[in-house]
Design a protein around this motif. Structure first.
Motif, PDB file in Angstrom:
ATOM      1  N   UNK A  25      32.488  29.618 -41.257  1.00  0.00           N
ATOM      2  CA  UNK A  25      32.027  28.180 -41.235  1.00  0.00           C
ATOM      3  C   UNK A  25      33.137  27.153 -40.744  1.00  0.00           C
ATOM      4  N   UNK A  26      34.229  27.735 -40.101  1.00  0.00           N
ATOM      5  CA  UNK A  26      35.314  27.110 -39.411  1.00  0.00           C
ATOM      6  C   UNK A  26      36.559  27.705 -40.139  1.00  0.00           C
ATOM      7  N   UNK A  27      37.744  27.899 -39.278  1.00  0.00           N
ATOM      8  CA  UNK A  27      38.798  28.286 -39.424  1.00  0.00           C
ATOM      9  C   UNK A  27      39.574  27.106 -40.562  1.00  0.00           C
ATOM     10  N   UNK A  28      40.419  27.660 -41.433  1.00  0.00           N
ATOM     11  CA  UNK A  28      40.961  27.093 -42.359  1.00  0.00           C
ATOM     12  C   UNK A  28      42.140  26.132 -41.671  1.00  0.00           C
ATOM     13  N   UNK A  29      42.724  26.438 -40.595  1.00  0.00           N
ATOM     14  CA  UNK A  29      43.566  25.637 -39.739  1.00  0.00           C
ATOM     15  C   UNK A  29      42.731  25.470 -38.231  1.00  0.00           C
ATOM     16  N   UNK A  30      42.400  24.078 -37.887  1.00  0.00           N
ATOM     17  CA  UNK A  30      41.561  23.958 -36.876  1.00  0.00           C
ATOM     18  C   UNK A  30      42.425  24.451 -35.569  1.00  0.00           C
ATOM     19  N   UNK A  31      41.724  25.113 -34.751  1.00  0.00           N
ATOM     20  CA  UNK A  31      42.435  25.503 -33.453  1.00  0.00           C
ATOM     21  C   UNK A  31      42.883  24.289 -32.609  1.00  0.00           C
ATOM     22  N   UNK A  32      43.811  24.486 -31.934  1.00  0.00           N
ATOM     23  CA  UNK A  32      44.452  23.530 -30.874  1.00  0.00           C
ATOM     24  C   UNK A  32      43.173  23.405 -30.005  1.00  0.00           C
ATOM     25  N   UNK A  33      42.694  24.645 -29.135  1.00  0.00           N
ATOM     26  CA  UNK A  33      41.966  24.575 -28.301  1.00  0.00           C
ATOM     27  C   UNK A  33      40.464  25.661 -28.608  1.00  0.00           C
ATOM     28  N   UNK A  34      39.307  24.986 -28.538  1.00  0.00           N
ATOM     29  CA  UNK A  34      38.171  25.908 -28.597  1.00  0.00           C
ATOM     30  C   UNK A  34      37.507  25.963 -27.033  1.00  0.00           C
ATOM     31  N   UNK A  57      46.510  36.765 -27.197  1.00  0.00           N
ATOM     32  CA  UNK A  57      47.591  35.916 -26.799  1.00  0.00           C
ATOM     33  C   UNK A  57      47.854  34.653 -27.483  1.00  0.00           C
ATOM     34  N   UNK A  58      46.821  34.126 -28.279  1.00  0.00           N
ATOM     35  CA  UNK A  58      46.676  32.947 -29.186  1.00  0.00           C
ATOM     36  C   UNK A  58      47.954  33.113 -30.190  1.00  0.00           C
ATOM     37  N   UNK A  59      48.574  32.140 -30.415  1.00  0.00           N
ATOM     38  CA  UNK A  59      49.768  31.811 -31.149  1.00  0.00           C
ATOM     39  C   UNK A  59      49.350  30.821 -32.471  1.00  0.00           C
ATOM     40  N   UNK A  60      50.144  31.255 -33.358  1.00  0.00           N
ATOM     41  CA  UNK A  60      50.142  30.020 -34.432  1.00  0.00           C
ATOM     42  C   UNK A  60      50.441  28.604 -33.952  1.00  0.00           C
ATOM     43  N   UNK A  61      51.578  28.433 -33.136  1.00  0.00           N
ATOM     44  CA  UNK A  61      51.666  27.302 -32.739  1.00  0.00           C
ATOM     45  C   UNK A  61      50.710  26.662 -32.038  1.00  0.00           C
ATOM     46  N   UNK A  92      39.373  35.055 -33.893  1.00  0.00           N
ATOM     47  CA  UNK A  92      39.717  34.693 -32.583  1.00  0.00           C
ATOM     48  C   UNK A  92      38.446  34.288 -31.550  1.00  0.00           C
ATOM     49  N   UNK A  93      37.361  35.054 -31.774  1.00  0.00           N
ATOM     50  CA  UNK A  93      36.300  34.908 -31.049  1.00  0.00           C
ATOM     51  C   UNK A  93      35.007  34.595 -31.976  1.00  0.00           C
ATOM     52  N   UNK A  94      33.983  33.486 -31.484  1.00  0.00           N
ATOM     53  CA  UNK A  94      32.833  33.380 -32.240  1.00  0.00           C
ATOM     54  C   UNK A  94      31.719  33.575 -31.187  1.00  0.00           C
ATOM     55  N   UNK A  95      30.691  34.092 -31.774  1.00  0.00           N
ATOM     56  CA  UNK A  95      29.532  34.074 -30.774  1.00  0.00           C
ATOM     57  C   UNK A  95      28.254  33.429 -31.484  1.00  0.00           C
ATOM     58  N   UNK A  96      27.719  32.523 -30.572  1.00  0.00           N
ATOM     59  CA  UNK A  96      26.354  32.017 -30.862  1.00  0.00           C
ATOM     60  C   UNK A  96      25.296  32.426 -30.396  1.00  0.00           C
ATOM     61  N   UNK A  97      24.036  32.919 -30.759  1.00  0.00           N
ATOM     62  CA  UNK A  97      23.016  33.459 -29.801  1.00  0.00           C
ATOM     63  C   UNK A  97      21.710  32.755 -30.029  1.00  0.00           C
ATOM     64  N   UNK A  98      21.042  32.778 -28.955  1.00  0.00           N
ATOM     65  CA  UNK A  98      19.828  32.031 -28.898  1.00  0.00           C
ATOM     66  C   UNK A  98      18.664  33.024 -28.272  1.00  0.00           C
TER      67      UNK A  98
END
Length: 301
Positions: A25-34, A57-61, A92-98
């Motif tokens: 339902x969403x990460x506990x820490x919002x990502x810098x980029x989606x 390659x995504x980092x904590x920072x 690191x990956x989410x999938x939405x499907x229609x």
């Protein structure tokens, strides 16, 4: 970047769709980029290894989440997306499907809204699934917001400058120049390349941001929704007296871009795109009806 991907593990289509629901339902820490990637029948063009490497390659920072939106694909696209998700780090990956094909414009809109409202990302982007613009440009786009704090929107621009590797057919190049001229007239804004499939936006205010308003209702155009987004930003700037769009958009000259085969744009679609531009001009520049329309109490998001 490898152009070869491993063959997907193809399973039952119904099971694939069932497992493609967002994993959180969403990460506990919002990502810098989606990063939103719309997909329709892209099984043969998706570079699994490139997407997995990017997710790892995504980092904590500087965390980044890739949001794939499967737009009613009839091939094995979902199976390929599941493979990417399974090989990537958790979350690191989410999938939405229609099940139904609603078109790229609506797929992108849905993905961006998910990134803003559910993931609460600080920056959101959308990227063509064929990776004509390589994924290393995500970091380059993001850096623009650090060096140019007045910028809210970054558009990729396919400019054939010396020192760049822009592989584009002459036919598409000249068609692009004609379209850019029409788009500039539509927006009353000098823009070089509105149709490059790589764009990033700064999110200020989350679900109440200016971007959230731009995405609040379906686009009227199917192929030129990128132009319509700028028209909506223009309308909001006029309504609230904020800085004009020309001062908030940065066109980033891509370092590399490759014309990937299999484009779904047909010659007949060029006429539809031109007609769409006229519709945008009528709705957001000539119409006396304000945009966005006044909100009613019974309106839903």
């Amino acid at each position: 970047m490898s152009s070869t991907r491993r063959s997907p593990r193809v399973g039952d289509a119904a099971a694939a769709r069932a497992s493609s629901r967002p994993s959180t339902s969403g990460p506990s820490t919002p990502p810098d980029v989606a990063l939103v990637v719309p997909c329709h029948d892209e099984a043969k063009r998706l570079d699994v290894d490139a997407f997995v490497a990017f997710a790892r390659a995504s980092t904590r920072e500087s965390p980044c989440v890739v949001v794939f939106v499967d737009d009613g694909s009839g091939d094995d696209t979902l199976a390929v997306l599941r493979e990417i998700r399974d090989r990537a780090p958790a979350g690191a990956v989410e999938i939405l499907a229609d099940r139904a094909n609603v078109g790229k414009a609506e797929a992108v809109r849905r993905g961006l809204r998910f990134a803003i409202e559910r993931l609460r990302a600080s920056h959101v982007a959308f990227w063509d699934a064929d990776l004509a613009t390589p994924l290393d440009h995500v970091r380059l786009f993001r850096d623009v917001f650090e060096t140019r704090p007045e910028i809210d929107i970054v558009f990729g621009a396919r400019v054939g400058l010396l020192g760049r590797d822009i592989s584009r057919s002459m036919t598409r190049h000249y068609m692009g120049r004609v379209f850019a001229t029409l788009a500039s007239w539509t927006l009353s804004l000098s823009v070089y390349d509105t149709q490059c499939g790589a764009k990033m936006f700064k999110v200020v205010g989350g679900g109440t941001s200016e971007l959230a308003v731009v995405l609040s209702e379906p686009f009227r155009t199917r192929w030129v929704f990128d132009v319509e987004m700028l028209a909506r930003f223009h309308a909001l700037a006029v309504a609230d007296g904020s800085a004009p769009v020309r001062e908030r958009v940065y066109e980033f000259p891509l370092l590399r871009w490759k014309d990937v085969g299999g484009s779904k744009v047909k010659a007949s679609d060029v006429v539809k795109m031109a007609w769409g531009l006229l519709g945008i001009r009528r709705r957001y520049f000539w119409s006396r009806e304000p945009w966005p329309p006044p909100r009613r109490d019974d309106d839903s998001s």
